[in-house]
Write a protein that holds these residues in place. Structure first.
Motif, mmCIF file in Angstrom:
data_model
loop_
_atom_site.group_PDB
_atom_site.id
_atom_site.type_symbol
_atom_site.label_atom_id
_atom_site.label_comp_id
_atom_site.label_asym_id
_atom_site.label_seq_id
_atom_site.Cartn_x
_atom_site.Cartn_y
_atom_site.Cartn_z
ATOM 1 N N HIS A 158 12.228 18.396 -4.042
ATOM 2 C CA HIS A 158 10.771 18.363 -4.087
ATOM 3 C C HIS A 158 10.301 16.907 -4.434
ATOM 4 O O HIS A 158 9.486 16.080 -4.115
ATOM 5 N N ASP A 159 10.920 16.186 -5.651
ATOM 6 C CA ASP A 159 10.594 14.931 -6.206
ATOM 7 C C ASP A 159 11.227 14.025 -5.458
ATOM 8 O O ASP A 159 10.214 12.945 -5.047
ATOM 9 N N LEU A 160 12.064 14.058 -4.624
ATOM 10 C CA LEU A 160 12.623 13.016 -3.738
ATOM 11 C C LEU A 160 11.688 12.803 -2.456
ATOM 12 O O LEU A 160 11.509 11.772 -1.724
ATOM 13 N N ARG A 161 11.303 14.120 -1.916
ATOM 14 C CA ARG A 161 10.597 14.206 -0.847
ATOM 15 C C ARG A 161 9.238 13.459 -0.847
ATOM 16 O O ARG A 161 8.638 12.900 0.334
ATOM 17 N N THR A 162 8.542 13.764 -1.826
ATOM 18 C CA THR A 162 7.266 13.403 -1.883
ATOM 19 C C THR A 162 7.225 11.804 -1.738
ATOM 20 O O THR A 162 6.398 11.239 -0.647
ATOM 21 N N PRO A 163 7.740 11.029 -2.588
ATOM 22 C CA PRO A 163 7.602 9.128 -2.369
ATOM 23 C C PRO A 163 8.360 9.194 -0.963
ATOM 24 O O PRO A 163 7.740 7.958 -0.451
ATOM 25 N N LEU A 164 9.431 9.598 -0.467
ATOM 26 C CA LEU A 164 10.048 9.526 0.683
ATOM 27 C C LEU A 164 9.201 9.653 1.685
ATOM 28 O O LEU A 164 8.982 8.703 2.593
ATOM 29 N N THR A 165 8.391 10.811 1.860
ATOM 30 C CA THR A 165 7.622 11.063 3.000
ATOM 31 C C THR A 165 6.368 10.169 3.057
ATOM 32 O O THR A 165 6.102 9.575 3.766
ATOM 33 N N SER A 166 5.950 9.426 1.693
ATOM 34 C CA SER A 166 5.047 8.369 1.752
ATOM 35 C C SER A 166 5.499 7.101 2.547
ATOM 36 O O SER A 166 4.816 6.398 3.263
ATOM 37 N N ILE A 167 6.800 6.726 2.091
ATOM 38 C CA ILE A 167 7.363 5.864 2.430
ATOM 39 C C ILE A 167 7.284 5.699 4.139
ATOM 40 O O ILE A 167 7.019 4.642 4.786
#
Length: 362
Positions: free
Chosen positions: A147-156
């Motif tokens: 969950h926590d890695l997916r959020t910034p990765l999706t934005s990037i």
């Protein structure tokens, strides 16, 4: 081992005592028989004369044979009983696996063994529960990680895709999107670093290289490094630091503790307020308190604040850390022989750290 020796001694005592009684009884019976038979004159015409004559002529041999047969019989009985004890123990041991919640009951002679097996059964239930909790924590770690890695990765990915598909974007917009992408990349890096930290502290014993450190001097230096971070919320330090407070510290790891505590206080402090930092010294301990004004936390959330991935304010989950900082700080403080606690009273949130003083200095 003690219970095993007690049962062995009991069986051996019974075995030797039973053998002795049987042999002594046989000898006594033969002697009594001789006396009775000698009380009258026996003739060859008597019915029992051949048998009695044979026994009288071979008394020693007959006595040895009878004693040997009785010994064999006694030994067989006790081996059979010991085998029964073994079968009972095997059945009880299987019960630990097949019916762990059912209390083990055994015969009186094996009461000590049943107590020991019930202790093992209880420990086994506890270990199974601990294993389930560890498995659940591992699963939680994977969920939080995803969950926590997916959020910034999706934005990037989203902003990079936008920049790639829109080459004619105005320069200001492109700079803005690039800045956001870089910010999310830093966020992703911080999360990965935090996950490595908590995994390391959970899976390995923290090794410390300590030296006597004057804590008030260290705090004076370290608090000044956070002044730029406090500017956005117009926060100020209010310090009351006792001098000559010496503590054995691994300074590199303890700086990580202070970094996590200070960042937590800054993140959750009200704007235009002060962070109150006090350092006191008792006979054996240094007591450090960090207080900030902020949202009140109920008791149930205070109890969980040092749990990995727990966030006091879920609304900040996308901008804050992974919820590992306080967990790491507590682990490091405890590895120094200290204690870290939290409390919330009204709008005041307080972290209290207790550390043993350096014996040489104190």
């Amino acid at each position: 081992m003690k219970n095993k020796n007690r049962l062995t001694n009991k069986l051996l005592t019974r075995y030797l005592l039973s053998t002795f009684i049987l042999i002594a009884g046989t000898i006594f019976f033969v002697l009594l028989l001789q006396i009775i038979l000698g009380s009258r004159v026996w003739y060859e015409t008597d019915f029992f004369y051949p048998f009695l004559s044979f026994i009288n002529n071979h008394l020693t041999q007959v006595l040895l044979v009878v004693v040997f047969l009785l010994w064999i019989f006694t030994t067989y009985l006790f081996v059979w009983r010991a085998a029964g004890y073994l079968d009972e123990t095997i059945t009880a041991t299987k019960q630990i696996i097949t019916h762990p919640k059912k209390e083990i009951e055994m015969s009186n002679d094996l009461s000590d063994v049943s107590v020991e097996l019930n202790r093992v059964r209880t420990e086994n239930i506890f270990l199974q529960q601990t294993a389930k909790e560890a498995e659940q924590k591992k699963n939680d770690l994977i969920v939080y990680l995803a969950h926590d890695l997916r959020t910034p990765l999706t934005s990037i990915i989203g902003y990079l895709t936008l920049l790639e598909e829109s080459p004619d974007l105005p320069r200001e917009t492109r700079v803005k999107y690039t800045g956001i992408t870089l910010e999310k990349a830093y966020r992703l890096e911080n999360l990965i670093n935090e996950f490595f930290e908590i995994t390391r502290f959970n899976l390995a014993t923290v090794s410390l290289v300590t030296r006597p450190t004057e804590l008030s001097f260290m705090l004076e230096q370290f608090t000044s490094e956070f002044l730029p971070m406090m500017t956005d919320k117009n926060l100020t330090w209010k310090k009351e630091l006792a001098e000559n407070v010496w503590v054995d510290l691994d300074t590199e790891k303890f700086e990580r503790v202070l970094d996590n505590l200070f960042k937590n206080a800054i993140n959750y402090a009200d704007k235009n307020s002060s962070l109150n930092l006090t350092l006191e010294k008792t006979r054996d301990f240094a007591i450090l308190e960090l207080e900030n004004n902020g949202p009140h936390l109920p008791e149930d959330r205070i109890e969980r604040i040092f749990e990995p991935f727990f966030r006091a304010d879920s609304a900040r989950s996308t901008s804050g850390g992974a919820g590992l900082g306080l967990s790491i700080a507590k682990s490091l403080v405890e590895s120094h022989g200290g204690e870290l606690k939290a409390k919330s009273s009204g709008n005041q949130f307080t972290m209290t750290m207790t550390l043993p003083l350096t014996k040489e200095k104190s």
